[in-house]
Write a protein that holds these residues in place. Structure first.
Motif, short mmCIF file in Angstrom:
data_model
loop_
_atom_site.label_atom_id
_atom_site.label_comp_id
_atom_site.label_asym_id
_atom_site.label_seq_id
_atom_site.Cartn_x
_atom_site.Cartn_y
_atom_site.Cartn_z
N THR A 88 0.76 -1.26 0.08
CA THR A 88 0.00 0.04 -0.01
C THR A 88 0.75 1.29 0.03
OG1 THR A 88 0.04 -0.09 2.44
CG2 THR A 88 -1.99 -1.06 1.20
N TYR A 89 0.39 2.22 -0.35
CA TYR A 89 0.99 3.55 -0.26
C TYR A 89 0.55 4.39 0.68
CZ TYR A 89 2.61 2.41 -5.05
OH TYR A 89 3.29 1.81 -6.06
N VAL A 90 1.81 4.77 1.50
CA VAL A 90 1.90 5.57 2.75
C VAL A 90 1.12 7.05 2.40
CG1 VAL A 90 4.07 6.46 2.85
CG2 VAL A 90 2.56 6.05 4.87
N GLU A 91 1.39 7.28 1.07
CA GLU A 91 1.05 8.94 0.62
C GLU A 91 -0.56 9.01 0.70
OE1 GLU A 91 3.13 6.81 -0.81
OE2 GLU A 91 5.03 7.77 -1.31
N ASN A 92 -1.11 7.79 0.65
CA ASN A 92 -2.62 7.82 0.61
C ASN A 92 -3.25 8.24 1.81
OD1 ASN A 92 -3.01 7.39 -2.06
ND2 ASN A 92 -2.79 5.03 -1.77
N ILE A 93 -2.48 7.63 2.81
CA ILE A 93 -2.65 8.19 4.22
C ILE A 93 -2.82 9.54 4.53
CG2 ILE A 93 -2.27 7.85 6.70
CD1 ILE A 93 -1.29 5.00 6.01
N GLY A 94 -1.64 10.28 3.95
CA GLY A 94 -1.42 11.59 3.91
C GLY A 94 -2.72 12.27 3.27
N VAL A 95 -3.13 11.65 2.18
CA VAL A 95 -4.23 12.45 1.57
C VAL A 95 -5.71 12.14 2.23
CG1 VAL A 95 -5.72 11.89 -0.69
CG2 VAL A 95 -3.10 12.08 -0.69
N MET A 96 -5.80 11.11 2.89
CA MET A 96 -6.88 10.96 3.68
C MET A 96 -6.97 11.78 4.80
SD MET A 96 -6.93 6.62 4.47
CE MET A 96 -7.41 5.60 3.23
N VAL A 97 -5.71 12.10 5.40
CA VAL A 97 -5.96 13.13 6.46
C VAL A 97 -6.31 14.43 6.04
CG1 VAL A 97 -4.33 14.13 8.15
CG2 VAL A 97 -4.18 11.57 7.93
N LEU A 98 -5.58 14.84 5.04
CA LEU A 98 -5.71 16.06 4.27
C LEU A 98 -7.21 16.21 3.88
CD1 LEU A 98 -4.31 18.71 3.86
CD2 LEU A 98 -3.71 17.63 1.43
N SER A 99 -7.71 15.23 3.13
CA SER A 99 -9.05 15.27 2.48
C SER A 99 -10.25 14.97 3.46
CB SER A 99 -9.07 14.53 1.30
OG SER A 99 -9.11 13.16 1.46
N ARG A 100 -9.90 13.99 4.55
CA ARG A 100 -10.85 13.42 5.57
C ARG A 100 -11.92 12.67 4.67
NH1 ARG A 100 -10.06 15.21 10.25
NH2 ARG A 100 -9.37 16.95 10.96
#
Length: 189
Positions: A57-69
């Motif tokens: 999985t890509y940890v970058e997607n977690i950052g996007v989740m946090v940012l976009s909710r």
């Protein structure tokens, strides 16, 4: 033998991602670890059968989740399909290459800062005791190795910063964490 640690890195990374997403969403995902590992294993086998490397999985997607909710897996599946389509477009590739390097670097710093902050949140939520050297030292070494992209080449195989950081963290944790022995030593007659 040199590629075997990659599997360890992928498992550790996947578990870290599950913990981070659980912390961000407020819903622990530990019960889904088996399914997540199975999915990564099947994807890695498929990639290897086509000549690729192990996948995760890509940890970058977690950052996007946090940012976009936005936490919907359907949204991320749709975004992935859209990204594949855009990847086939030479116009879109040219458009991305037109973005100045400092702008992309600034976005990367912000994104990886979100990832690091999310991991700090996971540590805090799990009451990790950083007053213990046995905890602090492996985390410190892993952070520096990962952030500094400590790269090692052994026998023609290059291990990047994520790999060296993971291996260092796992080995140092095993070495420095005291083990309790459930068996008592034999008593003297």
């Amino acid at each position: 033998m040199l590629l075997a640690p990659v599997g360890l890195v992928l498992v550790a990374e996947n578990m870290g991602h599950l913990k981070a997403i659980g912390a961000v969403t407020g819903h622990p995902l530990d019960s889904l670890a088996g399914r997540a590992f199975m999915g990564d294993g099947v994807a890695s086998m498929l990639a290897a059968s086509l000549g690729g490397t192990g996948v995760t999985t890509y940890v970058e997607n977690i950052g996007v989740m946090v940012l976009s909710r936005v936490y919907s897996t359907l949204t991320f599946a749709a975004a992935g399909c859209f990204a594949i389509l855009l990847g086939c477009s030479p116009f879109f590739g040219a458009l991305l290459r037109a973005i100045p390097e400092p702008v992309l670097s600034g976005l990367a710093i912000g994104l990886f800062g979100l990832i690091a902050a999310t991991m700090v949140r996971v540590w805090m939520d799990n009451n990790v005791d950083f007053s213990r050297a046995a905890t602090l030292f492996p985390v410190g070494v892993a952070l520096v190795a990962g952030a500094g992209d400590l790269t090692l080449t052994i026998g023609g195989v290059t291990l990047g910063g994520i790999t060296t950081a993971t291996i260092a963290a796992v080995l140092l944790n095993q070495i420095l964490t005291p083990r309790s022995n459930s068996r008592e030593p034999p008593s003297c007659p």
